[in-house]
Design an enzyme around this catalytic site. Sequence first.
Site: not given
Ligand code: PMP
Length: 359
Positions: A55, A297
């Site tokens: 991010k 994630s």
């Molecule tokens: N994993 C984590 C830990 C995140 O903070 C985010 C962003 N909120 C994402 C995945 C997903 O990325 P994106 O917002 O580009 O879809």
Amino acid sequence: MDAMTIRRTRGRGRLYDSILDTVGDTPVIRVNNLAPEGVRLYVKAEAFNPGASIKDRLALNIIEAAEKSGALTPGQTVVEATSGNTGIGLAMVCAQKGYPLVVTMADSFSVERRRLMRMLGARVVLTPRASKGTGMYMKAVELAEKHGWFLARQFETAANADIHEATTAREIIGDFAGDRLDYVVTGYGTGGTVTGLARVLRKERPETRIILTEPANAALIGSGIAQARGAGGAPAQSHPAFEPHPIQGWTPDFIPLVLQEALDNGGYDDLIPIAGADGIAWARKLAAHEGILTGISGGASFAVAMQIAEQAPPGTVILCMLPDTGERYLTTPLFEGIPENMDDEEMALSLSTPGYRMG
Ligand code: PMP
């Protein structure tokens, strides 16, 4: 090691004018011990960004795009609703550029996120977890309207997917130039990553299959139910398929406008749901067997990448996005059962020599 075999480094060949210039250009790293025989499995480790997550990229671009357009004026306060990593990225950027930052965040996200943002000079306004993602979002809107602040709008702004198109995707194209790339695996929070990657990969690597994943118990896209939207594409209400899940940063309780482009334009080939528990299990395996720390994630995307790898013919090349670092999850289920104190085996080791015993 003798002088012939020792590893050497040379520096990056440049001096950096600011922390902001260190965003991006994260390494793609081979997974050696967990990958099935004959399959080349790689991860793109976004923890190498200065704020330790993917991010940082959009945080920097949202602020710089708003500076250019005049939407953000010198010294104006920035406000945003974030599950943490965007807030940490924004706090880093705002600290460097001198903007005050206020973050709204549901009180369910890990406390290390709050403390990191405050450490970086931001103020964090908590919202009740019962009001979910839309609650923290509406709080940011209210604050922006009342105080005349600049709302970063990560879920709607073009600056989000644009930076993944301009950086994340370009890095993948460059690093896999002349090589196979059969699959890219990613989840979505705002959808910026998958939307930006799809714009570039569809044109330049049409053979690469883009695999999107989401929590099994919050399968918003899998439900086939469209998102109700209000002004500017913001969610009008919570999506009916949403349930709380442990994959922080993934799948808020609405389908973001930024993600909608990838859904409408065929930006993914397959949608594979994954349980939070599998994400946690695979993040732990990545740490213990590869030395790669990632969050829940990252573990969840990696779980899906492993499913694909296990069924893929020899020679297949897979890239899995790892959005952040495992250190951001010390107080979450990712570290549950990882003890602070010595267990029996460690105690036995302590007792196996005479000196420096505890207790
Ligand atoms: N994993 C984590 C830990 C995140 O903070 C985010 C962003 N909120 C994402 C995945 C997903 O990325 P994106 O917002 O580009 O879809």
